[in-house]
Scaffold this active site. Structure first.
Site, mmCIF file in Angstrom:
data_model
loop_
_atom_site.group_PDB
_atom_site.id
_atom_site.type_symbol
_atom_site.label_atom_id
_atom_site.label_comp_id
_atom_site.label_asym_id
_atom_site.label_seq_id
_atom_site.Cartn_x
_atom_site.Cartn_y
_atom_site.Cartn_z
ATOM 1 N N GLU A 52 -1.731 -12.999 8.000
ATOM 2 C CA GLU A 52 -3.010 -12.732 7.327
ATOM 3 C C GLU A 52 -2.842 -12.271 5.885
ATOM 4 O OE1 GLU A 52 -2.253 -11.657 10.337
ATOM 5 O OE2 GLU A 52 -3.840 -12.224 11.733
ATOM 6 N N PHE A 114 -9.721 -2.630 22.700
ATOM 7 C CA PHE A 114 -8.570 -3.456 22.365
ATOM 8 C C PHE A 114 -8.763 -4.101 20.989
ATOM 9 C CE2 PHE A 114 -6.400 -7.651 22.535
ATOM 10 C CZ PHE A 114 -5.109 -7.161 22.441
ATOM 11 N N GLN A 115 -7.775 -3.966 20.156
ATOM 12 C CA GLN A 115 -7.777 -4.500 18.785
ATOM 13 C C GLN A 115 -8.945 -3.994 17.949
ATOM 14 O OE1 GLN A 115 -7.070 -8.790 18.991
ATOM 15 N NE2 GLN A 115 -4.895 -8.343 18.848
ATOM 16 N N LYS A 164 -18.111 -9.172 17.232
ATOM 17 C CA LYS A 164 -18.110 -10.402 18.022
ATOM 18 C C LYS A 164 -19.518 -10.768 18.507
ATOM 19 C CE LYS A 164 -15.594 -12.738 21.702
ATOM 20 N NZ LYS A 164 -14.562 -12.655 22.743
ATOM 21 N N MET A 482 15.183 -6.428 -9.858
ATOM 22 C CA MET A 482 14.511 -5.456 -10.708
ATOM 23 C C MET A 482 14.865 -4.023 -10.304
ATOM 24 S SD MET A 482 12.799 -5.132 -13.350
ATOM 25 C CE MET A 482 11.642 -6.369 -13.925
HETATM 26 C C1 LIG Z 1 6.011 -5.284 -1.235
HETATM 27 C C2 LIG Z 1 6.905 -4.710 -2.260
HETATM 28 N N1 LIG Z 1 7.951 -3.940 -1.860
HETATM 29 C C3 LIG Z 1 8.789 -3.417 -2.792
HETATM 30 C C4 LIG Z 1 8.589 -3.627 -4.123
HETATM 31 C C5 LIG Z 1 9.500 -3.000 -5.146
HETATM 32 N N2 LIG Z 1 10.212 -4.043 -5.902
HETATM 33 C C6 LIG Z 1 9.798 -4.438 -7.122
HETATM 34 S S1 LIG Z 1 10.745 -5.665 -7.753
HETATM 35 C C7 LIG Z 1 11.745 -5.653 -6.415
HETATM 36 C C8 LIG Z 1 12.913 -6.576 -6.337
HETATM 37 C C9 LIG Z 1 12.524 -7.977 -6.112
HETATM 38 O O1 LIG Z 1 13.684 -8.709 -5.802
HETATM 39 P P1 LIG Z 1 13.673 -10.275 -5.826
HETATM 40 O O2 LIG Z 1 12.542 -10.792 -5.057
HETATM 41 O O3 LIG Z 1 15.028 -10.776 -5.441
HETATM 42 O O4 LIG Z 1 13.375 -10.599 -7.368
HETATM 43 P P2 LIG Z 1 14.314 -10.316 -8.644
HETATM 44 O O5 LIG Z 1 13.914 -9.009 -9.230
HETATM 45 O O6 LIG Z 1 15.729 -10.308 -8.176
HETATM 46 O O7 LIG Z 1 14.022 -11.443 -9.563
HETATM 47 C C10 LIG Z 1 11.334 -4.695 -5.485
HETATM 48 C C11 LIG Z 1 12.020 -4.422 -4.231
HETATM 49 C C12 LIG Z 1 7.464 -4.408 -4.471
HETATM 50 N N3 LIG Z 1 7.154 -4.641 -5.744
HETATM 51 N N4 LIG Z 1 6.671 -4.946 -3.528
#
Ligand SMILES: Cc1ncc(C[n+]2csc(CCOP(=O)(O)OP(=O)(O)O)c2C)c(N)n1
Ligand SMILES: [Mg+2]
Lengths: 576, 145
Positions: A52, A114-115, A164, A482
């Protein structure tokens, strides 16, 4: 009058058709069974996603690439709670979507049935507005109000929770002709006096800077923005949400400002004497240290949301209104007065332009290359080549997103799709699904990180099932790049839980879903690999292994002033 | 500082939750809250006192005004307004101080709502200062609630 007697499910479909909905993204469940039953032989297209959250992201991808209201649907309880990230994301980026959720039958509400989940309560802060339908008679009114609220003013997500028994009950459908929302205030016109003052402020300034954001795109004001920029010949930055508002190849376009913005953009922001802020919210990722942001500038702030005006920066001239309408009034005034006014500060303006160009030349945003490895910027430059400023590019969140924002051109609005305000990983791939439905004839490239991609893998099935020709390109640096960058720069390079081992074999993975995929790691193979992916009529998964330890620069350290950006890695100091 | 906001909102499901919720979401501290029906049964009048930094005042009002169910939110902190509080107070009193308590109550123009062998329930209205005094005086006679 038995002809218009129908159950709530059919009534809902009737309303959706009247709203011009052509496709929606969803996932069924117990309490939405009556709705799915009505859909069974209805022409409205329902796209079955695999989670979803991705229904909400896909609805956003559709909304962002079309300007229409996107629609997603989920069952009660876990279905509804799974939507929430997508709702908050739409809230942060002001994207119009309507989310329909099923709810347990009215008489069971509050009994921990439920749900059952308190969807109405949970989504109060995730939405621009939300509804719970109590009686079938109210359904049409509520649905049309939901679309109206989502798509007007500052757009945003609206959720309608439908028990529902409302789906099942019968009622007479009466078309809704008027919407009466006495508490819903939309300010569109903009104060004429203020607009005239804005024109004067513009002519009185020398170092003008236009700061354009997602509001330009939401308001479909790109043409008006361009007219403004050309009339006053001002350098223009577009925020992460505003890329494409002014064509990237327009001579007045500087780049994105902020944390990973260009040197020229941030120096421009620091030295401007008049900041024309259009549909922006002075986000911390743009301003850095607020007190040091645009310290010499008077600010004109145009926004449709009065709460944004003065929230972070007090403008010298606030204009609350639809930025398109405001520019439609401002541009003619500027054109009328240009001949008389423009020469007065011509010399100063020329000097400003020379300065901005010099900044651009000193530190241009440009890709870097290596003979032995694919640099991530090289990959992004290749994507730019193939996209040609015309393709839709969706990004996930992380380093790859920032490189794309820096290096990929967007010569029109509604091509760049990314999660700006919330930064939700897992956004890029499902958004591409919605984008491909929104722009079926356009090339849709989904540039994702190896982390975010793995949050969205289930949607490969959706892509395969609908034969969507999305080109998925994984910028695979082997890390949560990042986060690794921040650990390297601010936590003594103690790399904690950021290694992404065991990335699946792309060819086998895509093959398992019945489409093509491959991995490339040699720089000289990259261009052809991308050409091949795009030439393929169906979906394609291209996994590109890039240099792992590349960082995104320039970078303004969090909380720093934007003119104190770090331009690159510390240079090795010669010994001896 | 304490900011008093008066708002007129539609009597719709969740409207109250939205008004208070937006304050919590945006990080403002609510000090007090009253809700009452108006002559129009479709509308309610809410008065909220929030503790905010002076520069946040306009923002609080704007955020509340954005709510779809809110017809109007106004900052009435500085507007001339009648501000009265009401106190219901139970005082436990020994037999011998009963008369004294009634005398004091009369001075504060408080009404006796309930009387039992254990004490009284008193009702007083007035401004905050006067009522604080009233409470202090009653406390000197015994346990209060
Ligand atoms: C749902 C979610 N969880 C954690 C983060 C924190 N976060 C920001 S950038 C990142 C790394 C992303 O890694 P990747 O998808 O390999 O992209 P890259 O930076 O290597 O290009 C994380 C964990 C986020 N932005 N969103
Ligand atoms: Mg990565």
């Amino acid at each position: 009058m038995s002809s218009n007697l129908m159950n709530g499910a059919s009534m809902l479909l009737e309303c959706l058709v009247r709203e011009g909905v052509e496709c929606m993204f969803g996932y069924p469940g117990g309490v939405t069974l009556p709705f799915y039953d009505a859909l069974y032989d209805h022409p409205l297209r329902h796209v079955l996603v695999r989670h979803e959250e991705n229904a909400a992201f896909a609805a956003q991808g559709y909304a962002r690439t079309t300007g229409k209201v996107g629609v997603c649907c989920a069952t009660s309880g876990p279905g509804a709670t799974n939507l929430t990230t997508g709702l908050v994301d739409a809230m942060m980026d002001s994207i119009p979507i309507v989310a329909l959720t099923g709810q347990v039958s009215s008489k069971l509400i509050g009994s921990d049935a439920f749900q059952e989940a308190d969807t109405f309560g949970i989504t109060r802060s995730c939405t621009k507005h939300n509804y719970m339908v109590k009686r079938i008679e109210d359904l049409p009114q509520i649905i049309h109000e939901a679309f109206y609220i989502a798509g007007t003013g500052r757009p945003g997500p609206v959720l309608v929770d439908i028990p529902k028994d409302v789906f099942q009950g019968n009622g007479h459908y009466a078309p809704v002709s008027t919407i009466h929302l006495p508490g819903y205030k939309v300010y569109t016109e903009g104060h004429s006096g203020q607009i005239r003052r804005a024109a004067q402020m513009i002519w009185d300034s020398e170092r003008t800077m236009v700061y354009a954001g997602g509001g330009i795109i939401a308001a479909n004001a790109s043409a008006e923005l361009r007219e403004l920029v050309e009339t006053i010949n001002a350098p223009t930055v577009c925020t992460l949400m505003g890329l494409g508002a002014l064509p990237s190849e327009h001579p007045n376009f500087i780049s994105m400002p902020g944390m990973h913005g260009s040197y020229a953009a941030n120096m421009g922001m620091t030295h401007t004497d008049l900041l024309i802020a259009l549909g922006v919210r002075f986000d911390d990722r743009v301003t850095g240290k607020l007190a040091a942001f645009a310290p010499h500038a008077k600010v004109i702030h145009v926004d449709i949301d009065p709460a944004e005006v003065g929230k972070n920066r007090n403008p010298d001239l606030p204009i609350v209104g639809d930025v398109r309408r405001v520019l439609q009034k401002l541009n003619p005034i500027l054109k009328e007065t240009r001949e008389q006014e423009a020469p007065k500060k011509a010399a100063g303006r020329q000097a400003w332009w020379d300065q901005v160009k010099a900044w651009k030349e000193q530190h241009p945003l440009q890709p870097s290359y290596s003979d032995s490895e694919i640099k991530p910027q090289h990959l992004v430059a290749e994507i730019d080549r193939i996209a040609g400023g015309r393709a839709v590019v969706t990004a996930d969140v992380g380093q790859h997103q920032m490189w794309a924002a820096q290096l990929v051109r967007f010569n029109a609005p509604r091509l760049w799709v990314n999660s700006g305000g919330l930064g939700s990983m897992g956004f890029g791939l499902p958004a591409a699904i919605g984008a491909q439905f929104g722009q079926p004839d356009n090339l849709v490239i989904s540039l994702v990180g190896d982390g975010g991609f793995q949050m969205s893998i289930p949607e490969l099935a959706t892509i395969a099932a609908y034969g969507l020709p999305v080109k998925i390109i994984v910028l695979n640096n082997g890390y949560l790049g990042m986060v690794r960058q921040w650990q390297e720069l601010f936590y003594n390079n103690r790399l904690s839980s950021v290694t992404l081992d065991c990335f699946p074999d792309a060819e086998k993975l895509a093959g398992a879903y019945g489409f093509k995929g491959r991995t490339v790691e040699k720089p000289h193979e990259l261009a052809k690999a991308i050409d091949d992916a795009v030439a393929e009529p169906g979906p394609y998964l291209l996994n590109v292994k890039v240099t792992p330890f590349e960082n995104v620069y320039p970078m303004v350290p969090a909380g720093g002033a934007v003119n104190e950006m770090v331009m690159g890695p510390p240079q090795p100091v010669p010994v001896g | 500082m304490l900011q008093t906001i008066s708002l007129l909102l539609e009597n719709k499901p969740g409207a109250l939750m939205r008004a208070t919720g937006v304050l919590v979401t945006r990080g403002y501290n609510m000090e007090s809250l009253t809700v009452a029906r108006t002559l129009d049964p479709g509308l309610s009048r809410m008065t909220i006192v929030v503790d905010v930094e002076p520069h946040q005042r306009a923002q609080v009002i704007k955020q509340i005004n954005k709510l779809i169910n809110v017809l109007q939110a106004t900052d009435v902190t500085e507007s001339p307004s009648v501000c009265r509080e009401l106190v219901l107070l139970r005082v436990r009193a020994a037999q011998e101080s009963r008369t004294a308590i009634l005398k004091e109550a009369e001075i504060f123009q408080a009404r006796v709502i309930d009387s039992s062998t254990e004490g009284f329930v008193l009702e007083a209205t007035g401004d905050a200062e006067k009522l604080d005094e009233f409470i202090a005086v009653m406390r000197s006679y015994g346990d209060i609630e």
